[in-house]
Design a protein around this motif. Structure first.
Motif, PDB file in Angstrom:
ATOM      1  N   THR B  51       0.789  -1.206  -0.038  1.00 55.32           N
ATOM      2  CA  THR B  51      -0.117   0.110  -0.103  1.00 55.32           C
ATOM      3  C   THR B  51       0.866   1.278  -0.023  1.00 55.32           C
ATOM      4  O   THR B  51       0.437   2.247  -0.906  1.00 55.32           O
ATOM      5  CB  THR B  51      -0.774   0.074   1.244  1.00 55.32           C
ATOM      6  N   ASP B 178      -5.831  -1.703  -4.834  1.00 57.59           N
ATOM      7  CA  ASP B 178      -5.306  -2.086  -3.685  1.00 57.59           C
ATOM      8  C   ASP B 178      -6.267  -3.073  -2.748  1.00 57.59           C
ATOM      9  O   ASP B 178      -7.227  -2.828  -2.453  1.00 57.59           O
ATOM     10  CB  ASP B 178      -5.058  -1.090  -2.705  1.00 57.59           C
ATOM     11  N   GLU B 179      -5.666  -4.538  -2.865  1.00 55.29           N
ATOM     12  CA  GLU B 179      -6.653  -5.525  -2.512  1.00 55.29           C
ATOM     13  C   GLU B 179      -8.076  -5.294  -2.705  1.00 55.29           C
ATOM     14  O   GLU B 179      -8.927  -5.269  -1.868  1.00 55.29           O
ATOM     15  CB  GLU B 179      -6.319  -5.947  -0.854  1.00 55.29           C
TER      16      GLU B 179
HETATM   17 MG   LIG Z   1      -2.312  -2.671   2.251  1.00 58.75          MG
END
Ligand SMILES: [Mg+2]
Ligand SMILES: Nc1ncnc2c1ncn2[C@@H]1O[C@H](COP(=O)(O)OP(=O)(O)O)[C@@H](O)[C@H]1O
Lengths: 306, 258
Positions: B51, B178-179
């Motif tokens: 991240t 992001d995920e």
């Molecule tokens: Mg993360």
């Protein structure tokens, strides 16, 4: 599960936690009910004192349209509240002109820009400002603003709409700031982050995303400020000049509904027409502030669209 | 599915990137390239710095005074920290966060907001953008009859597709995810994966994922981050077929830790 720790099944028994829970429930219920009863009691009391007068003696048309408030006149007392309503409205109106930009600006700065220590200190200062007693504000109006207005604008009296409006605005701003800041803080940071990641500038984020999301809370903050303005007595009594007038300029002295009650109630005989006329003003004020607070409340809950 | 890594001009060049939070390293000395029109996977356990890399990429480090970025991240040869107008940079990079964020406005406004802020005013133009982006995000059919209802009332999976539509609304060259599937049901996840495969033709995608199989399904090349270290970058298929050059990568993709 750890081996060897044999656990007896929970017995079905009322234990301490259960009794504490029940007791608290009862206490909260009693507290809530007594608050409601108290409000009802006050409502019944002022209605009882004023109602007979409203239905028998008072000319409702005169009350709302005549500027002549002469409850002590020997031959023919008149109960025109228009000037008093105008006085309250003009002072509150000016106060909001001052307080709304002031408090929204302060809330934006504290909530969106200030960080760490600055933010904490500012919040404490604002809360301290909110705690200044209104008589102190009235005193400032009387002894600082009054001569200042006389000097600056070259007018004979400095106790007028301008003075009391400014004082009331400064007085209402801190609590409005606190409420507005709470409303901004309630907006999830995820909204800000999502908007900033999109390339929105700080101001675009505030105006296009944070404000709409906090709209209900912001409107409520303003409305509660208005309610505060309508209900404020001491500061307005001291700074407005307390003379019956429908103002045509900010330099006119006015008299507010609340100030009238405060100033005259002590001199009236209980049960007299004058006494009951003042209660009528009280009912009117109560109704107005109730409506404002109700509106604020409904706005906060927000009639969810679809 | 793997597209062989051809001689593409690097879209993003990362040189000796290091990221610290208040002196504590989150990423140290990472150097790699992201090619144009590829899906670049980033895998690694929680806390590896995935991240943090995305945040540095679109200058979200500016929100956090404790976050220090060293080294260089260049897009099209230009260091992102040398951009004079960071808002313009961010408009060229779409971001999708782990938790879907439906902004508290209508579905239509969610997608139209960024173009509006960028200066598109005409309703007809906005209509076109909204329909195209929602279609590309595989959401149009589900919401076309209620564009005026609140975006924040959609289901989690729909909100995540709304977020993707919003990220596409300014025609970005780079899409950072992001995920994205963390709060999304499996059916929606597969829908979004199909969307990403389509989008590869138009833009470059950086896919941070906690699911190694998702990287295997989608990414052309994959980087493995481990507690702030870039362990390796390789064509995805190699990592899964014993071609990893580092034992730790093999262990991670085989699920032996992480
Ligand atoms: Mg993360
Ligand atoms: N805002 C922050 N402040 C301090 N430390 C942070 C912050 N964000 C991330 N970190 C730290 O940086 C490291 C990498 O985090 P992150 O980039 O979020 O990893 P990942 O996305 O791979 O889980 C972790 O050790 C984490 O604790």
């Amino acid at each position: 599960m750890a081996q060897g720790i044999a656990k007896a099944p929970l017995p079905d028994q009322r234990n301490l936690a259960w009794y504490v829970d029940k007791t608290v429930q009862v206490l909260v219920f009693v507290g809530g009910i007594s608050a409601i009863l108290l409000i009802l009691g006050i409502f019944v009391f002022i209605t009882k004192e004023g109602m007979g007068f409203i239905t028998q003696t008072l000319d409702i048309g005169e009350f709302f349209t005549s500027p002549n408030w002469r409850p002590t006149s020997e031959n023919r007392p008149t109960y025109g509240a228009l000037a008093l309503i105008a006085g309250t409205a003009s002072v509150t109106g000016l106060a909001m002109l001052v307080a709304v930009p002031f408090s929204l600006g302060a809330a934006i700065f504290i909530g969106e820009f200030a960080t760490g220590k600055t933010r904490e200190i500012l919040k404490i200062l604002v809360e301290m400002l909110a705690a200044i007693p209104s008589v102190v504000w009235g005193f400032i109006g009387l002894s600082i603003m009054n001569p200042l207005i006389i000097d600056l604008f070259n007018v004979p009296v400095g106790l007028n709409v301008l003075n009391s409006g400014l004082i009331l605005g400064l007085m209402a701003a801190p609590i409005m700031t606190t409420l507005a800041e709470d409303a901004l803080k309630a907006v999830p940071d995820g909204y800000r982050e999502a908007a900033e990641a999109m390339g929105a500038t700080r101001w675009q984020v505030i105006f296009r995303v944070v404000f709409p999301a906090a709209k209900n809370g912001l409107v409520a903050a303003v409305l509660l400020g208005v309610g505060r303005g309508f209900g404020e007595t001491m500061a307005v009594l001291m700074a407005s000049g307390h003379s019956i007038n429908i103002p045509t300029s900010p330099f006119d002295s006015v008299r507010a509904l609340t100030a009238t009650i405060a100033a005259e109630l002590g001199e009236t005989a209980v049960g007299s027409d004058h006494y009951r006329a003042l209660f009528t003003l009280g009912i009117f004020l109560f109704a107005i502030t109730f409506l404002i607070n109700l509106t604020a409340d409904l706005v906060v809950r927000g009639p969810r669209k679809r | 599915m793997v597209t062989p890594t051809r001689d593409r001009q690097p879209k993003v060049q990362v040189r000796d990137l290091s990221i610290h939070y208040g002196g504590k390293a989150a990423l140290a000395g990472a150097t790699f390239e992201i090619h144009e029109h590829e899906i670049f996977g980033i895998i690694g356990p929680a806390g590896s710095g995935k991240t943090s890399f995305l945040r540095a990429m679109n200058r979200m480090d500016l929100f956090n005074p404790a976050m220090e970025v060293g080294g260089e991240i260049s897009m099209d040869g230009k260091d992102v920290r040398k951009w004079k107008n960071v808002y313009a940079l961010r408009r060229r990079i779409g971001v999708v966060f782990p938790l879907p964020v439906g902004l508290p406005m209508s579905i239509y406004e969610n997608v139209a907001l960024a173009p509006r802020l960028g200066g598109t005013r005409k309703r007809a133009d906005l209509d076109v953008i909204v329909e195209r982006c929602l279609t590309r995000a595989a959401l149009w059919d589900e919401v076309k009859d209620r564009l005026d209802s609140l975006g924040s009332l959609l289901s989690g999976g729909q909100q995540q597709r709304l977020t993707i539509a919003r990220a596409l609304s300014q025609e970005p060259e780079l899409l950072l995810l992001d995920e994205f599937s963390i709060a999304v049901d499996p059916v929606t996840t597969m829908k979004i994966e199909d969307v990403l495969k389509e989008l590869r033709q138009e833009l470059t995608i950086v896919l941070v994922t906690n699911l190694v199989q998702q990287a295997r399904r989608l990414a052309d090349r994959t980087a493995f981050f481990l507690t702030g270290e870039l362990v390796e970058v390789a064509p995805t298929e190699d990592l899964f077929t014993g071609g990893a050059s580092d034992e730790r990568t093999t262990a991670y993709v085989e699920g032996r830790f992480g």
